[in-house]
Design a protein around this motif. Sequence first.
Motif: not given
Length: 627
Positions: A343-344, A498-508
């Motif tokens: 995360p940031a 499969f193209i990789g990994k990411s992050l679900i950002d639920t802070h919005a």
Amino acid sequence: MIKKLLLIACLVMGSKIIVHADDPQKVISQVQKVTLFLNGAQVTRTSIVSIPAGNSTLVFENISPNIDVQSIQVKGAGNFTILAVKHEMNYLKQQDKQKQVEALQVQQKILRDKLALLNASLVINQEEYNMLVKNQTITGQNASLDVQKLKQALDFQTARLTENKKKEQLINNQVAEVGKQLRQYERQVADILKSKGNTDATSDILVTVSAKAPVLSAFSLTYLVNNASWYPTYDIRAKDVNSPIAISYKANVTQQSGEDWKNIKLTLSTGNPSVSGGKPELKPYFLNYNMYYADKQVSITKVSGKVTGANDRQALPGVTVKVKGTSIGTVTNTTGDFSLQLPAGNPVLEFSYIGYETQELPVTSPVMYATLQPSARQLNEVAVVAYSSERIQMKQELQDRVAGIQIRGKSTLSSVPVEVQQTENQTNIEFNIANPYTIPSDGKQYSVAINEVSTNATYQYYVAPKLSTDVFLTAQLTDWNKYNFLSGEANLFFEDTFIGKSLIDTHATGDTLNLSLGVDKNIVVTRTLQKDMTAKQALSSNRKEIRDWLITVKNRKSQPAALLVEDQIPVSQNSGIDVETQEISGAKLDKETGRLSYSLAVNPHEEKKLRIKYQVKYPKNQGVIVD
């Protein structure tokens, strides 16, 4: 005299009855329900107890030693009164465990002695073979050759060498069999030592009750335990940019509370969701005298590394790696390697593993190496050997998972769809799992399915060429709050790949959730400095510097692409520094931060160019780092 004897007998019998009534009554209880939080768990045990008349003490045994004593709650139905509740540690169970280990060690010693004899037999057999090979002279140098004797000697040597090789093969087979038995004993020792986690004891809950008459009661015990947690992961699948997105919501559950949860009703509680992000974010580019951005505003959005043990420098598979204070986490693979989206902000990684001390490290580099110290709570040298064997077993299980084998464990994983009911409380969300689950106290990861979501999405490509020329495919989900997602790592599948990994950002806080679906190499973006100009005026006290950037976008795809390009111009924080915007190619400008936004529709094989030009004026006796 007879009356006195009868009175004494009655007193003795009465005293025996009282002592019997006061003797603690051991109660066997079962874990019925567990509410698992992001950190910690609330355990509910139940039992049917027969309570005698008078005062008595009920001892609920085999309770986790890692409970929060202040959280203990005891309830019982019936005509009696609970007078007191007390918690005690029980170290006797550990003695039973140690006796089992010692009995297995005796068998291990017998096998090791047998293995030593077999190895010695191999050495003797090899010496005999060497002697037979070297002793090949049949007659003296001047003696005549006797063909009959030569034939007899050759037959004898062939027979002996053949017998020697057969014996060697037999001994090797016995060595392999003994080695197999030794490994089985090592695994059994490891299983005993980890059966209650890395703990030295159990605990008892003593409940003192008072009843006027015998009664049969249903008891319920509730308490909080540490060393239990869960974190979410997701599988995000998109067929193409015109199809809905499918999201699999899963929980990774682990516990080392010291008690096994067998066929329990499991509830997952979300607690407070955390903030995280996947793609790079631009920050305001402020100017002042003698300011220098040494890091070029590069943010770390992904970290990878390796975890080893400090005692033997060997890789540790199955280590839980989490971003502290969030629900984002992963585990190391069979070689101790890990990779995690960040995360940031200034994240701190938390490393935890059975038998080792938990370690926290701030993220200062995209590549990190962690070394875990063995826990001081390990039993003895036997425990170290057992954990080594357990590490081999865990490595094999992880390899099986990578190979596509479903590890069912003790009926903890199932291909049957899991029925989950969501309950929204005042401060959290609870997922009530209908199917019973078994979660051993072994510190391993167990996967629990929470939800399957298929929803429409708006797709858009994104690039911030000042930070990275990689173009990210993003998806915007509307009304996402109803799914009760937590921040977590996601496996990305696009066009069945499969193209990789990411992050679900639920802070919005808005109704739109932005998902980063990875990099698309078929859209090429470049950012080049066209001309670096420094203008000086002899009669002026000011210096002028001009920056002229050209951004080129090339769509190599066979379909149009909606692309959001973000860049920036510097923002002055000093009245002596003047920034003049000369060309931004129609971008939307945020004057507070200097952010430029371009919403482009790029046709197949089309190329578009964007120009960003600005001038910075400042006193020539001052230093300003323009870029």
